[in-house]
Design a protein around this motif. Sequence first.
Motif, PDB file in Angstrom:
ATOM      1  N   PRO A   1      -2.283  -3.505 -17.697  1.00  0.00           N
ATOM      2  CA  PRO A   1      -2.506  -2.117 -18.113  1.00  0.00           C
ATOM      3  C   PRO A   1      -1.718  -1.123 -17.258  1.00  0.00           C
ATOM      4  N   ASN A   2      -1.664   0.125 -17.693  1.00  0.00           N
ATOM      5  CA  ASN A   2      -0.994   1.181 -16.927  1.00  0.00           C
ATOM      6  C   ASN A   2      -1.590   1.259 -15.523  1.00  0.00           C
ATOM      7  N   GLY A   3      -0.732   1.394 -14.543  1.00  0.00           N
ATOM      8  CA  GLY A   3      -1.185   1.532 -13.157  1.00  0.00           C
ATOM      9  C   GLY A   3      -1.579   0.217 -12.511  1.00  0.00           C
ATOM     10  N   ALA A   4      -1.334  -0.907 -13.187  1.00  0.00           N
ATOM     11  CA  ALA A   4      -1.747  -2.219 -12.662  1.00  0.00           C
ATOM     12  C   ALA A   4      -0.945  -2.628 -11.427  1.00  0.00           C
ATOM     13  N   GLY A   5       0.249  -2.039 -11.270  1.00  0.00           N
ATOM     14  CA  GLY A   5       1.087  -2.396 -10.123  1.00  0.00           C
ATOM     15  C   GLY A   5       2.343  -3.167 -10.519  1.00  0.00           C
ATOM     16  N   LYS A   6       2.675  -3.167 -11.809  1.00  0.00           N
ATOM     17  CA  LYS A   6       3.813  -3.958 -12.302  1.00  0.00           C
ATOM     18  C   LYS A   6       5.150  -3.444 -11.745  1.00  0.00           C
ATOM     19  N   SER A   7       5.376  -2.135 -11.873  1.00  0.00           N
ATOM     20  CA  SER A   7       6.654  -1.591 -11.376  1.00  0.00           C
ATOM     21  C   SER A   7       6.746  -1.759  -9.871  1.00  0.00           C
ATOM     22  N   SER A   8       5.606  -1.580  -9.189  1.00  0.00           N
ATOM     23  CA  SER A   8       5.605  -1.786  -7.728  1.00  0.00           C
ATOM     24  C   SER A   8       6.044  -3.214  -7.418  1.00  0.00           C
ATOM     25  N   MET A   9       5.546  -4.176  -8.195  1.00  0.00           N
ATOM     26  CA  MET A   9       5.902  -5.574  -7.969  1.00  0.00           C
ATOM     27  C   MET A   9       7.398  -5.793  -8.199  1.00  0.00           C
TER      28      MET A   9
ATOM     29  N   PHE B   1      15.578   0.487 -15.033  1.00  0.00           N
ATOM     30  CA  PHE B   1      14.427   1.277 -14.593  1.00  0.00           C
ATOM     31  C   PHE B   1      13.515   1.632 -15.764  1.00  0.00           C
ATOM     32  N   GLN B   2      12.233   1.907 -15.419  1.00  0.00           N
ATOM     33  CA  GLN B   2      11.268   2.298 -16.457  1.00  0.00           C
ATOM     34  C   GLN B   2      11.718   3.606 -17.114  1.00  0.00           C
ATOM     35  N   ASN B   3      12.151   4.559 -16.278  1.00  0.00           N
ATOM     36  CA  ASN B   3      12.737   5.788 -16.803  1.00  0.00           C
ATOM     37  C   ASN B   3      14.241   5.662 -16.660  1.00  0.00           C
TER      38      ASN B   3
ATOM     39  N   ARG C   1       0.835  -1.212   0.000  1.00  0.00           N
ATOM     40  CA  ARG C   1       0.000   0.000   0.000  1.00  0.00           C
ATOM     41  C   ARG C   1       0.864   1.253   0.000  1.00  0.00           C
ATOM     42  N   PHE C   2       0.357   2.276  -0.701  1.00  0.00           N
ATOM     43  CA  PHE C   2       0.914   3.625  -0.562  1.00  0.00           C
ATOM     44  C   PHE C   2      -0.202   4.461   0.048  1.00  0.00           C
ATOM     45  N   GLY C   3      -0.149   4.727   1.336  1.00  0.00           N
ATOM     46  CA  GLY C   3      -1.267   5.419   1.971  1.00  0.00           C
ATOM     47  C   GLY C   3      -2.535   4.628   1.732  1.00  0.00           C
TER      48      GLY C   3
ATOM     49  N   GLU D   1       6.777  -5.727 -19.795  1.00  0.00           N
ATOM     50  CA  GLU D   1       6.771  -5.272 -21.188  1.00  0.00           C
ATOM     51  C   GLU D   1       5.340  -5.120 -21.679  1.00  0.00           C
ATOM     52  N   HIS D   2       5.103  -4.066 -22.472  1.00  0.00           N
ATOM     53  CA  HIS D   2       3.764  -3.834 -23.015  1.00  0.00           C
ATOM     54  C   HIS D   2       3.565  -4.482 -24.386  1.00  0.00           C
ATOM     55  N   ASP D   3       4.658  -4.626 -25.136  1.00  0.00           N
ATOM     56  CA  ASP D   3       4.525  -5.144 -26.502  1.00  0.00           C
ATOM     57  C   ASP D   3       4.262  -6.657 -26.441  1.00  0.00           C
TER      58      ASP D   3
ATOM     59  N   GLU E   1      -3.931   0.719  -2.708  1.00  0.00           N
ATOM     60  CA  GLU E   1      -3.400  -0.640  -2.671  1.00  0.00           C
ATOM     61  C   GLU E   1      -2.837  -0.958  -4.048  1.00  0.00           C
ATOM     62  N   ALA E   2      -1.529  -0.851  -4.185  1.00  0.00           N
ATOM     63  CA  ALA E   2      -0.892  -1.059  -5.490  1.00  0.00           C
ATOM     64  C   ALA E   2      -0.801  -2.546  -5.824  1.00  0.00           C
ATOM     65  N   ILE E   3      -0.648  -3.398  -4.794  1.00  0.00           N
ATOM     66  CA  ILE E   3      -0.590  -4.853  -4.990  1.00  0.00           C
ATOM     67  C   ILE E   3      -1.518  -5.496  -3.964  1.00  0.00           C
TER      68      ILE E   3
HETATM   69  N1  LIG Z   1       5.677   5.744  -4.752  1.00  0.00           N
HETATM   70  C1  LIG Z   1       4.332   5.748  -4.879  1.00  0.00           C
HETATM   71  N2  LIG Z   1       3.556   6.501  -4.071  1.00  0.00           N
HETATM   72  C2  LIG Z   1       2.206   6.474  -4.201  1.00  0.00           C
HETATM   73  N3  LIG Z   1       1.533   5.739  -5.106  1.00  0.00           N
HETATM   74  C3  LIG Z   1       2.263   4.989  -5.945  1.00  0.00           C
HETATM   75  C4  LIG Z   1       3.699   4.949  -5.887  1.00  0.00           C
HETATM   76  N4  LIG Z   1       4.149   4.092  -6.844  1.00  0.00           N
HETATM   77  C5  LIG Z   1       3.059   3.635  -7.476  1.00  0.00           C
HETATM   78  N5  LIG Z   1       1.936   4.167  -6.941  1.00  0.00           N
HETATM   79  C6  LIG Z   1       0.551   3.858  -7.355  1.00  0.00           C
HETATM   80  O1  LIG Z   1       0.411   2.452  -7.363  1.00  0.00           O
HETATM   81  C7  LIG Z   1      -0.320   2.014  -8.502  1.00  0.00           C
HETATM   82  C8  LIG Z   1       0.523   1.074  -9.340  1.00  0.00           C
HETATM   83  O2  LIG Z   1       1.604   1.798  -9.932  1.00  0.00           O
HETATM   84  P1  LIG Z   1       2.774   1.100 -10.752  1.00  0.00           P
HETATM   85  O3  LIG Z   1       3.741   2.158 -11.131  1.00  0.00           O
HETATM   86  O4  LIG Z   1       3.290  -0.046  -9.982  1.00  0.00           O
HETATM   87  O5  LIG Z   1       1.980   0.576 -12.027  1.00  0.00           O
HETATM   88  P2  LIG Z   1       2.530   0.006 -13.420  1.00  0.00           P
HETATM   89  O6  LIG Z   1       1.743  -1.245 -13.700  1.00  0.00           O
HETATM   90  O7  LIG Z   1       4.006  -0.105 -13.407  1.00  0.00           O
HETATM   91  O8  LIG Z   1       2.063   1.121 -14.471  1.00  0.00           O
HETATM   92  P3  LIG Z   1       2.766   1.635 -15.840  1.00  0.00           P
HETATM   93  O9  LIG Z   1       2.405   0.640 -16.908  1.00  0.00           O
HETATM   94  O10 LIG Z   1       2.100   2.954 -16.096  1.00  0.00           O
HETATM   95  O11 LIG Z   1       4.230   1.769 -15.605  1.00  0.00           O
HETATM   96  C9  LIG Z   1      -0.753   3.284  -9.240  1.00  0.00           C
HETATM   97  O12 LIG Z   1      -2.044   3.624  -8.796  1.00  0.00           O
HETATM   98  C10 LIG Z   1       0.266   4.303  -8.782  1.00  0.00           C
HETATM   99  O13 LIG Z   1      -0.266   5.603  -8.826  1.00  0.00           O
END
Ligand SMILES: Nc1ncnc2c1ncn2[C@@H]1O[C@H](COP(=O)(O)OP(=O)(O)OP(=O)(O)O)[C@@H](O)[C@H]1O
Length: 271
Positions: free
Chosen positions: A53-61, A100-102, A28-30, A225-227, A33-35
């Motif tokens: 999809p975007n925002g699914a939580g992949k980078s968080s994972m 990193f993504q960026n 969780r971020f506040g 990866e998105h592709d 719930e990212a995962i």
């Molecule tokens: N450091 C953070 N602080 C607060 N919220 C965050 C943070 N990192 C990610 N989130 C939130 O957690 C959720 C998942 O984000 P994440 O970056 O993991 O998604 P993603 O699948 O990698 O998306 P993308 O395809 O756009 O890269 C989103 O709602 C995002 O706004």
Amino acid sequence: MLDTDTFTTPDGRTIGSTVMDLRNITLRFGGVEAIKDISFDIREGEIRAIIGPNGAGKSSMLNVISGFYVPQEGEVWFRGKPRPPMKPYEVAQQGIARTFQNIALFEGMSVLDNVMCGRLGHMNTNLLSQALWWGKAAREETENRAAVERVIDFLEIQAIRKTPVGRLPYGLKKRVELARALAAQPSLLLLDEPMAGMNVEEKEDMSRFILDVNDEFGTTIALIEHDMGVVMDLSDRVVVMDYGRKIGDGSPDEVRNNQDVIDAYLGVAHD
Ligand SMILES: Nc1ncnc2c1ncn2[C@@H]1O[C@H](COP(=O)(O)OP(=O)(O)OP(=O)(O)O)[C@@H](O)[C@H]1O
Ligand SMILES: [Mg+2]
């Protein structure tokens, strides 16, 4: 299935025992719930894709896998043991490296110096011992140089080794980032959208390098990866995430034919 079992993929590749076991992970971020209660494993020698999809939580994972984020719930098992929270250098010492993504490179520094940064986890000699044990420090320097030069050859970036990274086109910057991660000689390599923003030719090159790394060094790879074409070509198994949940897990074919995955992700266009 036992952790020590080997696993044969539908296209006949044998992959090994469990390297990383993610058990009921919630992050969780506040209030976000990212995962949400996700479990899956990564096995020795496989290429494991994480899509969604975007925002699914992949980078968080990926950040949980790398140890950068510690989940509020669940356990991360690494090589048969629950893994305690770790400092970044401890992660590197455990053989985990990432991109990193960026892009996160030093733009003013040369390609060579950026790739050299990937060796920091291997540089044990401190200043005092450098003064007292010159021979050891010199030997370390030689080993580090050799490792870096091998990676530069492998990724075919000899011609730009002296070029400041800031002057390189995007696709080559991504390759330099991969080089820096490989310089650490990781056993587990984490790639967050290694092909995002690349043209077709750059994607083909990057795909080939990822397969070669996996093949020649036996490196286990987890990549976002998105592709979908790239994912289908590269990966042994795929985890699909949507709104923080796992909605699919299996071979590329299984995932492609999973109705939940089609509804949430495959039916729509992505960047
Ligand atoms: N450091 C953070 N602080 C607060 N919220 C965050 C943070 N990192 C990610 N989130 C939130 O957690 C959720 C998942 O984000 P994440 O970056 O993991 O998604 P993603 O699948 O990698 O998306 P993308 O395809 O756009 O890269 C989103 O709602 C995002 O706004
Ligand atoms: Mg992301």
